[in-house]
Design a protein around this motif. Sequence first.
Motif, PDB file in Angstrom:
ATOM      1  N   PRO A  20     -18.987  52.411 -67.514  1.00 32.48           N
ATOM      2  CA  PRO A  20     -19.491  53.781 -67.522  1.00 32.48           C
ATOM      3  C   PRO A  20     -18.576  54.715 -66.719  1.00 32.48           C
ATOM      4  CG  PRO A  20     -21.210  52.225 -66.874  1.00 32.48           C
ATOM      5  CD  PRO A  20     -19.915  51.486 -66.848  1.00 32.48           C
ATOM      6  N   PRO A  21     -18.632  56.014 -66.974  1.00 31.18           N
ATOM      7  CA  PRO A  21     -17.865  56.967 -66.168  1.00 31.18           C
ATOM      8  C   PRO A  21     -18.199  56.829 -64.685  1.00 31.18           C
ATOM      9  CG  PRO A  21     -18.816  58.045 -68.096  1.00 31.18           C
ATOM     10  CD  PRO A  21     -19.408  56.671 -68.050  1.00 31.18           C
ATOM     11  N   GLY A  22     -17.168  56.866 -63.849  1.00 32.25           N
ATOM     12  CA  GLY A  22     -17.363  56.751 -62.410  1.00 32.25           C
ATOM     13  C   GLY A  22     -17.321  55.335 -61.878  1.00 32.25           C
ATOM     14  N   VAL A  23     -17.272  54.350 -62.773  1.00 35.63           N
ATOM     15  CA  VAL A  23     -17.208  52.938 -62.380  1.00 35.63           C
ATOM     16  C   VAL A  23     -15.833  52.402 -62.762  1.00 35.63           C
ATOM     17  CG1 VAL A  23     -18.229  50.645 -62.629  1.00 35.63           C
ATOM     18  CG2 VAL A  23     -19.686  52.675 -62.731  1.00 35.63           C
ATOM     19  N   GLU A  24     -15.163  51.732 -61.827  1.00 32.89           N
ATOM     20  CA  GLU A  24     -13.814  51.242 -62.058  1.00 32.89           C
ATOM     21  C   GLU A  24     -13.725  49.743 -61.797  1.00 32.89           C
ATOM     22  OE1 GLU A  24     -11.446  53.451 -59.347  1.00 32.89           O
ATOM     23  OE2 GLU A  24     -11.452  55.286 -60.554  1.00 32.89           O
ATOM     24  N   HIS A  25     -12.853  49.076 -62.534  1.00 33.32           N
ATOM     25  CA  HIS A  25     -12.585  47.662 -62.272  1.00 33.32           C
ATOM     26  C   HIS A  25     -11.956  47.518 -60.883  1.00 33.32           C
ATOM     27  CE1 HIS A  25     -13.514  46.151 -66.298  1.00 33.32           C
ATOM     28  NE2 HIS A  25     -12.909  47.223 -66.785  1.00 33.32           N
ATOM     29  N   ASP A  26     -12.246  46.406 -60.214  1.00 37.38           N
ATOM     30  CA  ASP A  26     -11.723  46.221 -58.855  1.00 37.38           C
ATOM     31  C   ASP A  26     -10.282  45.718 -58.844  1.00 37.38           C
ATOM     32  OD1 ASP A  26     -11.997  43.570 -59.619  1.00 37.38           O
ATOM     33  OD2 ASP A  26     -12.825  42.929 -57.683  1.00 37.38           O
ATOM     34  N   GLY A  27      -9.719  45.443 -59.999  1.00 36.68           N
ATOM     35  CA  GLY A  27      -8.323  45.002 -60.076  1.00 36.68           C
ATOM     36  C   GLY A  27      -8.138  43.501 -60.080  1.00 36.68           C
ATOM     37  N   SER A  28      -9.211  42.747 -59.875  1.00 33.34           N
ATOM     38  CA  SER A  28      -9.091  41.290 -59.823  1.00 33.34           C
ATOM     39  C   SER A  28      -8.965  40.665 -61.206  1.00 33.34           C
ATOM     40  CB  SER A  28     -10.299  40.684 -59.109  1.00 33.34           C
ATOM     41  OG  SER A  28     -11.484  40.864 -59.876  1.00 33.34           O
ATOM     42  N   GLY A  29      -9.468  41.341 -62.226  1.00 39.33           N
ATOM     43  CA  GLY A  29      -9.457  40.774 -63.566  1.00 39.33           C
ATOM     44  C   GLY A  29     -10.440  39.634 -63.740  1.00 39.33           C
ATOM     45  N   ALA A  30     -11.431  39.557 -62.844  1.00 40.56           N
ATOM     46  CA  ALA A  30     -12.379  38.446 -62.863  1.00 40.56           C
ATOM     47  C   ALA A  30     -13.691  38.849 -63.528  1.00 40.56           C
ATOM     48  CB  ALA A  30     -12.645  37.957 -61.444  1.00 40.56           C
ATOM     49  N   ALA A  31     -14.479  37.852 -63.858  1.00 40.96           N
ATOM     50  CA  ALA A  31     -15.833  38.030 -64.362  1.00 40.96           C
ATOM     51  C   ALA A  31     -16.663  36.840 -63.898  1.00 40.96           C
ATOM     52  CB  ALA A  31     -15.852  38.151 -65.878  1.00 40.96           C
ATOM     53  N   VAL A  32     -17.980  36.973 -63.996  1.00 38.73           N
ATOM     54  CA  VAL A  32     -18.890  35.912 -63.547  1.00 38.73           C
ATOM     55  C   VAL A  32     -19.974  35.710 -64.599  1.00 38.73           C
ATOM     56  CG1 VAL A  32     -20.467  35.119 -61.736  1.00 38.73           C
ATOM     57  CG2 VAL A  32     -18.516  36.584 -61.143  1.00 38.73           C
ATOM     58  N   VAL A  33     -20.260  34.459 -64.908  1.00 36.60           N
ATOM     59  CA  VAL A  33     -21.432  34.102 -65.711  1.00 36.60           C
ATOM     60  C   VAL A  33     -22.355  33.264 -64.836  1.00 36.60           C
ATOM     61  CG1 VAL A  33     -22.282  32.737 -67.653  1.00 36.60           C
ATOM     62  CG2 VAL A  33     -20.306  34.238 -67.956  1.00 36.60           C
ATOM     63  N   SER A  34     -23.624  33.677 -64.749  1.00 40.61           N
ATOM     64  CA  SER A  34     -24.593  32.974 -63.908  1.00 40.61           C
ATOM     65  C   SER A  34     -25.822  32.586 -64.728  1.00 40.61           C
ATOM     66  CB  SER A  34     -25.044  33.858 -62.732  1.00 40.61           C
ATOM     67  OG  SER A  34     -23.966  34.139 -61.871  1.00 40.61           O
ATOM     68  N   PHE A  35     -26.232  31.346 -64.581  1.00 40.00           N
ATOM     69  CA  PHE A  35     -27.487  30.864 -65.154  1.00 40.00           C
ATOM     70  C   PHE A  35     -28.506  30.761 -64.020  1.00 40.00           C
ATOM     71  CE2 PHE A  35     -24.347  29.517 -68.177  1.00 40.00           C
ATOM     72  CZ  PHE A  35     -24.976  29.575 -69.410  1.00 40.00           C
ATOM     73  N   VAL A  36     -29.715  31.267 -64.255  1.00 44.76           N
ATOM     74  CA  VAL A  36     -30.730  31.325 -63.205  1.00 44.76           C
ATOM     75  C   VAL A  36     -32.034  30.730 -63.725  1.00 44.76           C
ATOM     76  CG1 VAL A  36     -31.929  32.830 -61.560  1.00 44.76           C
ATOM     77  CG2 VAL A  36     -29.668  33.485 -62.420  1.00 44.76           C
ATOM     78  N   ARG A  37     -32.685  29.948 -62.877  1.00 41.24           N
ATOM     79  CA  ARG A  37     -34.032  29.458 -63.192  1.00 41.24           C
ATOM     80  C   ARG A  37     -34.985  29.960 -62.121  1.00 41.24           C
ATOM     81  NH1 ARG A  37     -37.703  25.596 -61.843  1.00 41.24           N
ATOM     82  NH2 ARG A  37     -36.341  24.791 -60.208  1.00 41.24           N
ATOM     83  N   TYR A  38     -35.947  30.780 -62.514  1.00 43.94           N
ATOM     84  CA  TYR A  38     -36.976  31.283 -61.610  1.00 43.94           C
ATOM     85  C   TYR A  38     -38.185  30.352 -61.682  1.00 43.94           C
ATOM     86  CZ  TYR A  38     -34.393  35.706 -61.465  1.00 43.94           C
ATOM     87  OH  TYR A  38     -33.430  36.667 -61.285  1.00 43.94           O
ATOM     88  N   GLY A  39     -38.463  29.658 -60.582  1.00 47.52           N
ATOM     89  CA  GLY A  39     -39.608  28.765 -60.570  1.00 47.52           C
ATOM     90  C   GLY A  39     -40.921  29.511 -60.684  1.00 47.52           C
ATOM     91  N   MET A  40     -41.023  30.654 -59.986  1.00 46.72           N
ATOM     92  CA  MET A  40     -42.216  31.475 -60.065  1.00 46.72           C
ATOM     93  C   MET A  40     -41.836  32.900 -59.712  1.00 46.72           C
ATOM     94  SD  MET A  40     -45.262  31.855 -60.922  1.00 46.72           S
ATOM     95  CE  MET A  40     -45.545  30.131 -61.313  1.00 46.72           C
ATOM     96  N   SER A  41     -42.446  33.847 -60.394  1.00 45.68           N
ATOM     97  CA  SER A  41     -42.200  35.263 -60.136  1.00 45.68           C
ATOM     98  C   SER A  41     -43.425  36.043 -60.569  1.00 45.68           C
ATOM     99  CB  SER A  41     -40.959  35.740 -60.919  1.00 45.68           C
ATOM    100  OG  SER A  41     -41.259  35.808 -62.301  1.00 45.68           O
ATOM    101  N   GLY A  42     -43.338  37.369 -60.448  1.00 52.30           N
ATOM    102  CA  GLY A  42     -44.470  38.204 -60.842  1.00 52.30           C
ATOM    103  C   GLY A  42     -44.763  38.155 -62.329  1.00 52.30           C
TER     104      GLY A  42
END
Length: 221
Positions: free
Chosen positions: A19-41
Motif C-alpha cells: 500500500p502507499p506509505g509502506v516500503e520493503h525493508d530491503g531484506s528481500g525476505a518473507a515469512v509463512v507461519s502456521f498457527v494452531r489456536y487451542g482455544m479463543s473467543g
Amino acid sequence: MDILSLVYKVAAGAQIALPPGVEHDGSGAAVVSFVRYGMSGVGSYREVLQSVPVRHEGAVASYVLNIYVDNEQSMIEGREWLGWPKLLADISFDAERVEMSSLVTASVRRPADVPAAYAQFQPVRRMDAAALGAAASTTLNRRTVRAVSQEQPPVVDELVPSVMKVISGELWSGNGSLALTGFSEFAPFHHAPVGKVLGATLLRKARLQLVMPRRSYPIKK
C-alpha cells in the motif's frame, strides 16, 4: 497455541505490491507461519499467514499478504475488526503429531483438494527463554470498507497495526522446508516465491497477548 514459522528469501524478480506509505525493508525476505489456536473467543481453529517485513513511518512491522483460517467466525471478526484479509481454507497443522521421521508437518489447501503450501520442520535445539521476548511482532493490515457504488472510493481505507506479545512457551529452532505450489490463484502464496529458506522455528504451548491498536493510519493516495 502452537506456531510454526519459516523465514525465506523471496526468489529474484518477484514483484510484491504494498500500500502507499509502506516500503520493503530491503531484506528481500518473507515469512509463512502456521498457527494452531487451542482455544479463543471463537473456539479452536488453525491459521496460516504470509507476510513481508516492511517500514511504515520509520517503524518496522510485517505486512500480511495472505492469511487463511478454518473457522468462519475468526474470518469475519478478523476482517471487520483489525483488517486481517482472512479467507477460509483447509489447514493441517498439529505440533503434537510428529511423523516417524521426527518431522512436524503443515499444509494448506484452497480449494479443499488443491494444495497451496507445504511445510516441514525438524526440531534441533530448544532456545533460551530470553529469546521469547524477540518473538513479539507488529503487524500491519489494510482495512477497507467499500462504498455502496463501485464508482466511488472506499468509505474506509486505512492501515491498522496490531502487536502480539509472547508471554510463555517452548521455542525451538531447527531445519525447515517450504513449498509454495502455485496450483491455484485462489491461494496466491506463490506470488512471493521461495528462493531459499533462511530459518525455521516452532513455538509450542504458547501464551500470547494481543495488544489493541490505539490508532489507525489513513491511506494517503
